[in-house]
Design a protein around this motif. Sequence first.
Motif, PDB file in Angstrom:
ATOM      1  N   THR A 308       0.839  -1.204   0.000  1.00 25.68           N
ATOM      2  CA  THR A 308       0.000   0.000   0.000  1.00 25.68           C
ATOM      3  C   THR A 308       0.869   1.246   0.000  1.00 25.68           C
ATOM      4  N   ASP A 309       0.544   2.179  -0.877  1.00 26.90           N
ATOM      5  CA  ASP A 309       1.301   3.434  -0.934  1.00 26.90           C
ATOM      6  C   ASP A 309       0.358   4.624  -0.811  1.00 26.90           C
ATOM      7  N   GLN A 310       0.958   5.797  -0.740  1.00 34.50           N
ATOM      8  CA  GLN A 310       0.203   7.053  -0.679  1.00 34.50           C
ATOM      9  C   GLN A 310       0.524   7.895  -1.910  1.00 34.50           C
ATOM     10  N   GLY A 311       0.605   7.219  -3.054  1.00 33.89           N
ATOM     11  CA  GLY A 311       1.055   7.860  -4.279  1.00 33.89           C
ATOM     12  C   GLY A 311      -0.037   8.536  -5.070  1.00 33.89           C
ATOM     13  N   ILE A 312       0.256   8.713  -6.351  1.00 39.77           N
ATOM     14  CA  ILE A 312      -0.634   9.482  -7.221  1.00 39.77           C
ATOM     15  C   ILE A 312      -1.850   8.689  -7.670  1.00 39.77           C
ATOM     16  N   GLY A 313      -1.819   7.364  -7.509  1.00 41.09           N
ATOM     17  CA  GLY A 313      -2.953   6.552  -7.926  1.00 41.09           C
ATOM     18  C   GLY A 313      -2.965   6.267  -9.423  1.00 41.09           C
ATOM     19  N   ILE A 314      -3.903   5.426  -9.825  1.00 39.55           N
ATOM     20  CA  ILE A 314      -4.026   4.994 -11.223  1.00 39.55           C
ATOM     21  C   ILE A 314      -5.428   5.323 -11.709  1.00 39.55           C
ATOM     22  N   PRO A 315      -5.572   5.935 -12.886  1.00 34.97           N
ATOM     23  CA  PRO A 315      -6.918   6.191 -13.418  1.00 34.97           C
ATOM     24  C   PRO A 315      -7.700   4.891 -13.573  1.00 34.97           C
ATOM     25  N   GLU A 316      -8.971   4.930 -13.267  1.00 35.61           N
ATOM     26  CA  GLU A 316      -9.799   3.721 -13.323  1.00 35.61           C
ATOM     27  C   GLU A 316      -9.808   3.096 -14.718  1.00 35.61           C
ATOM     28  N   THR A 317      -9.749   3.925 -15.743  1.00 33.69           N
ATOM     29  CA  THR A 317      -9.790   3.411 -17.113  1.00 33.69           C
ATOM     30  C   THR A 317      -8.508   2.691 -17.511  1.00 33.69           C
ATOM     31  N   GLU A 318      -7.443   2.853 -16.732  1.00 30.09           N
ATOM     32  CA  GLU A 318      -6.158   2.239 -17.087  1.00 30.09           C
ATOM     33  C   GLU A 318      -5.841   0.996 -16.260  1.00 30.09           C
ATOM     34  N   ILE A 319      -6.602   0.740 -15.220  1.00 28.54           N
ATOM     35  CA  ILE A 319      -6.253  -0.343 -14.282  1.00 28.54           C
ATOM     36  C   ILE A 319      -6.183  -1.694 -14.979  1.00 28.54           C
ATOM     37  N   GLU A 320      -7.119  -1.971 -15.880  1.00 29.10           N
ATOM     38  CA  GLU A 320      -7.149  -3.296 -16.498  1.00 29.10           C
ATOM     39  C   GLU A 320      -5.989  -3.547 -17.453  1.00 29.10           C
ATOM     40  N   VAL A 360      -5.584  -5.152  -7.837  1.00 24.47           N
ATOM     41  CA  VAL A 360      -5.174  -3.800  -7.476  1.00 24.47           C
ATOM     42  C   VAL A 360      -6.405  -2.957  -7.165  1.00 24.47           C
ATOM     43  N   TRP A 361      -6.279  -2.166  -6.123  1.00 23.90           N
ATOM     44  CA  TRP A 361      -7.250  -1.109  -5.827  1.00 23.90           C
ATOM     45  C   TRP A 361      -6.502   0.210  -5.910  1.00 23.90           C
ATOM     46  N   SER A 362      -7.093   1.178  -6.576  1.00 25.26           N
ATOM     47  CA  SER A 362      -6.416   2.468  -6.705  1.00 25.26           C
ATOM     48  C   SER A 362      -7.427   3.572  -6.925  1.00 25.26           C
ATOM     49  N   LYS A 363      -7.063   4.748  -6.442  1.00 22.23           N
ATOM     50  CA  LYS A 363      -7.868   5.944  -6.651  1.00 22.23           C
ATOM     51  C   LYS A 363      -6.918   7.111  -6.848  1.00 22.23           C
ATOM     52  N   GLU A 364      -7.168   7.869  -7.886  1.00 23.30           N
ATOM     53  CA  GLU A 364      -6.273   8.987  -8.192  1.00 23.30           C
ATOM     54  C   GLU A 364      -6.203   9.954  -7.010  1.00 23.30           C
ATOM     55  N   GLY A 365      -4.968  10.258  -6.623  1.00 17.02           N
ATOM     56  CA  GLY A 365      -4.745  11.170  -5.524  1.00 17.02           C
ATOM     57  C   GLY A 365      -4.799  10.529  -4.152  1.00 17.02           C
ATOM     58  N   SER A 366      -5.174   9.226  -4.086  1.00 14.37           N
ATOM     59  CA  SER A 366      -5.308   8.566  -2.779  1.00 14.37           C
ATOM     60  C   SER A 366      -4.407   7.345  -2.636  1.00 14.37           C
ATOM     61  N   GLY A 367      -3.601   7.053  -3.631  1.00 13.71           N
ATOM     62  CA  GLY A 367      -2.699   5.918  -3.537  1.00 13.71           C
ATOM     63  C   GLY A 367      -3.260   4.640  -4.124  1.00 13.71           C
ATOM     64  N   SER A 368      -2.492   3.560  -3.959  1.00 14.94           N
ATOM     65  CA  SER A 368      -2.846   2.264  -4.541  1.00 14.94           C
ATOM     66  C   SER A 368      -2.514   1.152  -3.557  1.00 14.94           C
ATOM     67  N   THR A 369      -3.204   0.030  -3.705  1.00 14.25           N
ATOM     68  CA  THR A 369      -2.901  -1.192  -2.958  1.00 14.25           C
ATOM     69  C   THR A 369      -2.883  -2.360  -3.930  1.00 14.25           C
TER      70      THR A 369
END
Length: 400
Positions: A308-320, A360-369
């Motif tokens: 788990t990080d506190q990074g920039i996150g990944i756009p939902e459209t790019e996760i797959e 992967v779970w991710s939200k832009e501006g909230s990090g990723s797991t």
Amino acid sequence: MEVEIVASLTGLAGLAIGLATGLAVRVSERAQRTASPAAPAGGVPPGVASVLSVLRSSAVVVDAEDRVLRASSAARAFGMVSGERLVVDELLAMARLVRRDGEIRETEIQVGETRRRGRAEGRWFAVRVAPLGSHGLVLVLAEDLTEMRRTEAIRRDFVANVSHELKTPVGALSLLAETVEGAADDPEAVRRFAGRMQYESVRLTNLVQDLMTLSRIQGDEPLPELVPVRLDEITAEAIDRCQIKAASKDIELAAGGQEGLRVRGDEELLITALRNLIDNAVAYSPEHTRVVVSARRCEDRYVEVNVTDQGIGIPETEIERIFERFYRVDPARSRQTGGTGLGLAIVKHVTTKHGGEVTVWSKEGSGSTFTLRLPLLDPPVPAVRPVGRAAMETAREATP
């Protein structure tokens, strides 16, 4: 006189019987000729239904009026047949041509074509259409080529991407070597360009190493010599290999979760997969943040390792797509961080080889797991205390 009359009557009776018998035979033969040789089930000739049932290809039989007499479940599932009609225009046109001239025809068609991310998607089939008997029946056979075409496309993209990725550091090294040669009288410039050459050589080495790792794990062969490994040790080693990179951005790497969990696998590959996730977390996190690696046991005899990080996150459209080889959400940023574009692809293949999956779970501006889910080898191994062992020995000796 009476004898002649009797003879005449007998002859007439014989002639009448002969004519009646001949007429009955002719009627029987005509009935046999006009009777359809097809089996009762849908007008398909005898034996054809049995043959079609064992074919791997999708099969459709249409009659002289373009009605579907028989269709395999695959043909219906792929959208070639609806009800009693062949709904793919290319197949219907080929069936009519074959019925008209009796010539066998072959082609490749795409069924269900859609446009997605600028790419044409659908299922590809090698089609063979042939006449079936002499009553206007036509047989359509379609073999699914989708997986083969997908593999060919991946291979082409892979070769093109490798060529592009290798071209950049190799070209840079060549240019830097020429620059160093021209700046031989300037020690400061030589040191600066030599440092840049070292950076490009490390980048090239990492790319080659990732390619070798990916080549090793992406085949169908099972991994050799899988042994029990402790996730505590895997996590500690992966974190240790990322400490220098994290320290340069003042990012804290922390380990937590349940201890004593074990899996069966290749220790070095598991370390590589976890290190790639930690490297990515560090690369896409701002300074003075935290990356946490934790493990926990699931109820269905699996273990999950979360990064788990506190990074920039990944756009939902790019996760797959982030697990595709050489795919980058932000190519410019990825090259600045020194990534090869193969890290997450390696993570996916390593996890699959060990009978698990990566999510992967991710939200832009909230990090990723990122979560590695692996089969648990056995229950957690508790820490053994000398006092407890001594007590057990004492109890065993006291038992008669």
